[in-house]
Design a protein around this motif. Structure first.
Motif, PDB file in Angstrom:
ATOM      1  N   GLY A 179       0.823  -1.172   0.032  1.00 11.87           N
ATOM      2  CA  GLY A 179      -0.098  -0.013  -0.166  1.00 11.87           C
ATOM      3  C   GLY A 179       0.815   1.132  -0.100  1.00 11.87           C
ATOM      4  N   TYR A 180       1.983   1.106  -0.017  1.00 17.58           N
ATOM      5  CA  TYR A 180       3.050   2.567  -0.210  1.00 17.58           C
ATOM      6  C   TYR A 180       2.859   2.812  -1.534  1.00 17.58           C
ATOM      7  CZ  TYR A 180       4.910   0.518   4.384  1.00 17.58           C
ATOM      8  OH  TYR A 180       4.967   0.166   5.571  1.00 17.58           O
ATOM      9  N   LYS A 181       2.988   4.298  -1.652  1.00 17.90           N
ATOM     10  CA  LYS A 181       2.721   4.986  -2.873  1.00 17.90           C
ATOM     11  C   LYS A 181       3.996   5.661  -3.291  1.00 17.90           C
ATOM     12  CE  LYS A 181      -1.626   3.341  -3.473  1.00 17.90           C
ATOM     13  NZ  LYS A 181      -1.687   2.283  -4.510  1.00 17.90           N
ATOM     14  N   ARG A 182       4.553   6.490  -2.300  1.00 13.98           N
ATOM     15  CA  ARG A 182       5.560   7.670  -2.773  1.00 13.98           C
ATOM     16  C   ARG A 182       7.078   6.737  -1.960  1.00 13.98           C
ATOM     17  NH1 ARG A 182       5.737  12.443  -4.341  1.00 13.98           N
ATOM     18  NH2 ARG A 182       7.209  12.916  -2.964  1.00 13.98           N
ATOM     19  N   ILE A 183       7.499   5.843  -3.164  1.00 13.17           N
ATOM     20  CA  ILE A 183       8.498   5.155  -2.625  1.00 13.17           C
ATOM     21  C   ILE A 183       9.827   5.537  -3.249  1.00 13.17           C
ATOM     22  CG2 ILE A 183       9.760   2.804  -2.706  1.00 13.17           C
ATOM     23  CD1 ILE A 183       6.779   1.745  -3.469  1.00 13.17           C
ATOM     24  N   ALA A 184      10.869   5.948  -2.167  1.00 12.23           N
ATOM     25  CA  ALA A 184      12.200   6.662  -2.441  1.00 12.23           C
ATOM     26  C   ALA A 184      13.000   5.726  -2.620  1.00 12.23           C
ATOM     27  CB  ALA A 184      12.581   7.484  -1.492  1.00 12.23           C
ATOM     28  N   ILE A 185      14.029   5.891  -3.349  1.00 11.66           N
ATOM     29  CA  ILE A 185      15.375   4.869  -3.509  1.00 11.66           C
ATOM     30  C   ILE A 185      16.369   5.586  -3.057  1.00 11.66           C
ATOM     31  CG2 ILE A 185      15.384   5.196  -6.144  1.00 11.66           C
ATOM     32  CD1 ILE A 185      16.696   2.341  -6.288  1.00 11.66           C
ATOM     33  N   LEU A 186      17.428   4.927  -2.290  1.00 11.12           N
ATOM     34  CA  LEU A 186      18.914   5.330  -1.914  1.00 11.12           C
ATOM     35  C   LEU A 186      19.601   4.633  -3.005  1.00 11.12           C
ATOM     36  CD1 LEU A 186      19.016   5.896   1.590  1.00 11.12           C
ATOM     37  CD2 LEU A 186      18.515   7.529   0.056  1.00 11.12           C
ATOM     38  N   ALA A 187      19.982   5.035  -4.140  1.00 10.68           N
ATOM     39  CA  ALA A 187      20.708   4.260  -5.224  1.00 10.68           C
ATOM     40  C   ALA A 187      22.362   4.392  -4.894  1.00 10.68           C
ATOM     41  CB  ALA A 187      20.454   4.660  -6.648  1.00 10.68           C
ATOM     42  N   GLY A 188      23.176   3.599  -5.367  1.00 10.81           N
ATOM     43  CA  GLY A 188      24.742   3.769  -5.221  1.00 10.81           C
ATOM     44  C   GLY A 188      25.230   4.770  -6.453  1.00 10.81           C
ATOM     45  N   PRO A 189      26.603   4.841  -6.588  1.00 10.79           N
ATOM     46  CA  PRO A 189      27.190   5.774  -7.691  1.00 10.79           C
ATOM     47  C   PRO A 189      26.707   5.544  -9.106  1.00 10.79           C
ATOM     48  CG  PRO A 189      28.870   4.556  -6.175  1.00 10.79           C
ATOM     49  CD  PRO A 189      27.593   3.946  -5.790  1.00 10.79           C
ATOM     50  N   LYS A 190      26.539   6.414  -9.879  1.00  7.55           N
ATOM     51  CA  LYS A 190      25.890   6.551 -11.155  1.00  7.55           C
ATOM     52  C   LYS A 190      26.729   5.512 -11.878  1.00  7.55           C
ATOM     53  CE  LYS A 190      23.204  10.845 -10.703  1.00  7.55           C
ATOM     54  NZ  LYS A 190      23.082  12.059 -11.264  1.00  7.55           N
ATOM     55  N   ASP A 214       9.415  10.008  -9.779  1.00  4.29           N
ATOM     56  CA  ASP A 214       9.492  11.373  -9.203  1.00  4.29           C
ATOM     57  C   ASP A 214      11.159  11.570  -8.822  1.00  4.29           C
ATOM     58  OD1 ASP A 214       9.814  13.620  -7.517  1.00  4.29           O
ATOM     59  OD2 ASP A 214       7.956  13.351  -6.486  1.00  4.29           O
ATOM     60  N   ASP A 215      11.683  12.471  -9.777  1.00  2.00           N
ATOM     61  CA  ASP A 215      13.338  12.601  -9.307  1.00  2.00           C
ATOM     62  C   ASP A 215      13.604  12.863  -7.824  1.00  2.00           C
ATOM     63  OD1 ASP A 215      13.960  11.870 -11.877  1.00  2.00           O
ATOM     64  OD2 ASP A 215      13.669  13.789 -12.720  1.00  2.00           O
ATOM     65  N   ASP A 216      12.897  13.659  -7.075  1.00  2.00           N
ATOM     66  CA  ASP A 216      12.694  14.053  -5.872  1.00  2.00           C
ATOM     67  C   ASP A 216      13.067  12.858  -4.842  1.00  2.00           C
ATOM     68  OD1 ASP A 216      12.921  16.525  -6.572  1.00  2.00           O
ATOM     69  OD2 ASP A 216      10.623  17.029  -5.917  1.00  2.00           O
ATOM     70  N   LEU A 217      12.700  11.844  -5.358  1.00  2.00           N
ATOM     71  CA  LEU A 217      12.728  10.583  -4.471  1.00  2.00           C
ATOM     72  C   LEU A 217      13.837   9.582  -4.953  1.00  2.00           C
ATOM     73  CD1 LEU A 217       8.862   9.725  -4.157  1.00  2.00           C
ATOM     74  CD2 LEU A 217      10.244  10.898  -2.828  1.00  2.00           C
ATOM     75  N   ILE A 218      14.763  10.061  -5.885  1.00  2.00           N
ATOM     76  CA  ILE A 218      15.803   9.347  -6.188  1.00  2.00           C
ATOM     77  C   ILE A 218      17.170  10.016  -5.617  1.00  2.00           C
ATOM     78  CG2 ILE A 218      17.331   8.208  -8.261  1.00  2.00           C
ATOM     79  CD1 ILE A 218      14.465   8.337  -9.759  1.00  2.00           C
ATOM     80  N   ILE A 219      17.939   9.485  -4.861  1.00  2.00           N
ATOM     81  CA  ILE A 219      19.103  10.014  -4.450  1.00  2.00           C
ATOM     82  C   ILE A 219      20.383   8.915  -4.651  1.00  2.00           C
ATOM     83  CG2 ILE A 219      20.384  10.814  -2.250  1.00  2.00           C
ATOM     84  CD1 ILE A 219      17.806  11.928  -1.308  1.00  2.00           C
TER      85      ILE A 219
END
Length: 343
Positions: A179-190, A214-219
């Motif tokens: 049921g989560y909708k705004r899922i962020a990701i902590l990714a590694g080096p590009k 959502d680019d705001d949720l991708i770090i």
């Protein structure tokens, strides 16, 4: 201290030639059985140890595998254990060097292992590595090489890896199903393949469930607990904060968990969390953290088996690839909806 026994000592004590001793140790057909028995008995009595380096130079093999890894954290140390187990059974010794995620140190390690006359390499590249000429030069010398875990398209070599894209997909899909909708990701080096693959899986899951990226949720940040802590604080400070976070390593998940707790949020009620690697620590914290398991030990064993096969195979195996399937271990940090119990 007494000097170690030599082949000359054995020859002198038995009053035979050095060449006869050498042939007896090789079980040559032209040496009679009594002489062979006498040579072996005396060599054991004198605790004679053959010069492995000299034998290696003569036979062009030292039965040593050079292994280069970015670090020796839990995941990679388990992979090295898997490599070592298979290598030992096959009569090989493993020499391990860690680059500490440094491109320069990776080059130095490669050079030193070459100087040690290793028979070949099993490598996992550092996060800094963008040029692969030092490895390509090894291949030009026809020295066997297997790439594992961090596989790159810049190196055409036999490889063993996890299906990282699927791992990212099943982690994100689980959060969506809860049921989560705004899922962020902590990714590694590009520039790191495993980071991009896990993020691709994340994006594919969002696409399947018709949720816009959502680019705001991708770090993007390093595989580091402190980086993940500060990155999570940034995510939780935005106006429309995420209601779940997927981190592409468990070290990052621990950092995220600490930031979530500092914010006063509860898991899984206020926010969900899923890590990657399934390290022991994620089942020891409160709440226990869901994580994608990558069977590190088995991956290491597979890499060593592929290396040994490459060593003894006459045909070109540069395109050989083995892909292991991930599995998600669901724990308290992300399970809002409990599974139905059938009676």
């Amino acid at each position: 201290m007494d000097k170690p026994a030599t082949i000359k000592d054995i020859a002198r004590k038995l009053n035979i030639s050095i060449s006869t001793v050498s042939r007896a140790m090789r079980n040559a057909a032209d040496v009679n059985s009594d002489t062979k028995k006498a040579v072996m008995a005396l060599s054991e009595e004198l605790n004679y140890q053959p010069n492995r380096l000299a034998l290696g130079l003569k036979q062009k093999q030292t039965h040593t595998i050079g292994v280069i890894v970015p670090n020796l954290d839990y995941v990679l140390s388990m992979m090295v254990r898997g490599i070592d187990e298979v290598a030992l059974e096959a009569g090989y010794t493993v020499m391990v060097c860690q680059s500490n995620e440094s491109f320069g140190r990776e080059i130095v390690n490669t050079r030193r292992l070459l100087e040690s006359l290793v028979d070949g390499f099993i490598i996992s590249v550092s996060s800094e590595t963008k040029s692969f000429e030092h490895f390509k030069k090894i291949q030009e010398r026809n020295i066997p090489m297997v790439v594992f875990d961090r596989v790159t398209p810049d190196l055409v070599a036999p490889s063993v890896r996890l299906d990282n894209e699927n791992g990212g997909f099943i982690a994100t899909e689980h959060l969506l199903e809860q049921g989560y909708k705004r899922i962020a990701i902590l990714a590694g080096p590009k520039n790191l393949g495993i980071s991009n693959s896990r993020m691709d899986g994340y994006l594919n899951a969002l696409k399947k469930y018709k949720i816009k990226k959502d680019d705001d949720l991708i770090i993007h940040c390093d595989f580091n607990q402190d980086y993940a802590f500060f990155a999570t604080q940034e995510l939780l400070a935005i106006k429309k904060r995420p209601d779940a976070i997927f981190t592409i390593s468990d070290r990052m998940a621990i950092g995220a968990m600490l930031a979530i707790k500092k914010k006063g949020l509860k898991m899984p009620e206020d926010i969900g969390l899923v890590g990657f690697n399934n390290e022991p620590v994620v089942s020891l914290v409160t709440p226990q953290i869901s994580s994608v398991d990558m069977s590190s030990f088995e991956l290491g064993k597979a890499a060593a088996k592929l290396f040994i096969e490459t060593m003894h195979h006459q045909e070109d195996m540069s395109n050989a690839e083995q892909i292991l399937k991930p599995k998600l271990f669901i724990r308290e940090s992300s399970q809002k909806i409990l599974p139905k119990i059938t009676r």
